[in-house]
Design an enzyme around this catalytic site. Structure first.
Site, PDB file in Angstrom:
ATOM      1  CG  MET A  27      43.750 -61.149  -3.756  1.00  0.00           C
ATOM      2  SD  MET A  27      43.949 -62.141  -5.263  1.00  0.00           S
ATOM      3  CE  MET A  27      44.789 -63.560  -4.637  1.00  0.00           C
ATOM      4  N   GLY A  74      47.842 -63.057   9.633  1.00  0.00           N
ATOM      5  CA  GLY A  74      48.862 -62.352   8.860  1.00  0.00           C
ATOM      6  C   GLY A  74      48.347 -61.031   8.325  1.00  0.00           C
ATOM      7  CG  HIS A  75      45.323 -60.939   5.361  1.00  0.00           C
ATOM      8  ND1 HIS A  75      44.882 -62.232   5.300  1.00  0.00           N
ATOM      9  CD2 HIS A  75      45.842 -60.665   4.143  1.00  0.00           C
ATOM     10  CE1 HIS A  75      45.117 -62.725   4.093  1.00  0.00           C
ATOM     11  NE2 HIS A  75      45.712 -61.797   3.380  1.00  0.00           N
ATOM     12  CD  GLN A 111      47.017 -60.871  -8.169  1.00  0.00           C
ATOM     13  OE1 GLN A 111      46.439 -59.833  -7.846  1.00  0.00           O
ATOM     14  NE2 GLN A 111      47.667 -61.591  -7.288  1.00  0.00           N
TER      15      GLN A 111
END
Length: 355
Positions: free
Chosen positions: A49, A55-56, A83
């Site tokens: 998103m 982390g991505h 979401q």
């Protein structure tokens, strides 16, 4: 636990310099459909998103390595309104596409698909959606009703649009990963789903786009989440090691007596507790250890932690692990709010690992 770095992508930079080429930016389904697929190689996808962090980047590097130098890595950037339960949370979510493109490029992405809401939902909110089922009503699903239905709906759409051979998701969102894996299996999607271990800052906090909203004092409080998880992990390892020592020292005899024979201060101190606990009573000890740390953080006068849930669950369906569990895998999951920021974290555990 801090995740180590991955090797730099090879065969995808197109040069020997330090600046990676900018990935193709695709805004429409037609542009994505026109993206040539690699001949004789695989396409890997990483769904995000946006507001990309290390982390991505780890997900993208892992996808790059899996696809190989001749394969193709597509990163999706889409803030999915289905979401979010409240419009304010949707509006607050960070949008940093220019920086995301740089992060994706450095990690080895070939293309970034960043559609608008009208492109993904051209007729408005979809009337037909994926339903997460019973697993989607537990933990995060109970705290955020409808969240997982919206997540699975957009993941299904993006899997159809990107048509990957393999898709990569972070294990920090363990329930999300489990539901996507189940959806792909139950509905016969032709794609492999791969989980990638959680990436943490040096202080242990799991990387999240929401971390930027924490003040320094709030971040200090938030560190109770990883402390609780790793303390529980250590308690499980210690308890299982004590049982093994007892069995080795006094085979078939009294476990407490066996530990006392070891002459170790820590073992002797724990001997009575181990003797009183059933060999398969570790789940209760795991829960109690984590909860004690979280309760301490919740009792702070300033910037307290507000616990949403602490759960020790079966990774197959996210039902609670019973206290008499003897062996098998589990996930210790936690969600809490610090100030205005809600954080989640988890750690995988294995019971009976030493037996």
């Amino acid at each position: 636990m801090t995740t180590t770095g991955h090797p730099a992508p090879t065969g995808n930079t197109g040069n020997t310099g330090t600046t990676a080429p900018t990935p193709a930016l695709l805004r429409t389904a037609a542009e994505l459909d026109a993206l040539p697929r690699p001949a004789g190689a695989e396409r890997a996808v990483v769904m995000t998103m946006g507001a990309l962090h290390e982390g991505h980047a780890t997900l993208i590097r892992t996808a790059r390595e899996a696809a190989g130098p001749d394969g193709q890595v597509v990163v999706t950037v889409f803030v999915n309104p289905l979401q979010f339960g409240e419009a304010a949370d949707l509006d607050r979510y960070p949008r940093t596409l220019d920086a995301d493109l740089e992060t994706a490029a450095a990690a080895g992405a070939d293309a970034v698909f960043a559609p608008g809401v009208d492109e993904v939902y051209p007729g408005g909110e979809p009337q037909v959606r994926i339903t997460a089922g019973p697993m989607g009503e537990r933990l995060e699903g109970a705290s955020r009703p409808g969240h997982f239905d919206g997540m699975l709906t957009v993941v299904a759409k993006l899997l159809h649009l990107t048509r990957p051979d393999e898709a990569f998701y972070g294990q920090k969102d363990a329930q999300q990963l489990a539901l996507i894996t189940r959806m792909v299996r139950d509905l016969n999607f032709g794609v492999r789903i791969t989980g990638v271990p959680t990436v943490r800052d040096p202080d242990g906090l799991a990387l999240s786009s929401r971390n930027r909203f924490l003040s320094p004092q709030e971040r200090h409080t938030a560190l109770a989440l990883p402390r609780a998880l790793f303390a529980a992990q250590d308690r499980l390892a210690a308890q299982q090691a004590l049982h093994e020592r007892a069995k080795a020292t006094a085979p078939g005899g009294d476990r407490a007596a066996g530990l006392n024979k070891l002459g170790e201060a820590r073992a002797a101190a724990d001997a009575q507790a181990v003797a009183l606990a059933r060999p398969n009573g570790a789940p209760a000890a795991v829960r109690a250890t984590a909860r004690a740390i979280l309760e301490e953080a919740a009792a702070r006068d300033r910037h307290p932690l507000v616990l949403d849930y602490l759960a020790l669950v079966d990774p197959a369906d996210f039902t609670e692990i019973p206290d008499d569990r003897e062996s098998g895998d589990a996930i210790l999951a936690v969600a809490a709010r610090v100030g205005e920021t809600r954080l989640i974290d988890n750690i995988p555990l294995t019971f009976g690992a030493l037996t």
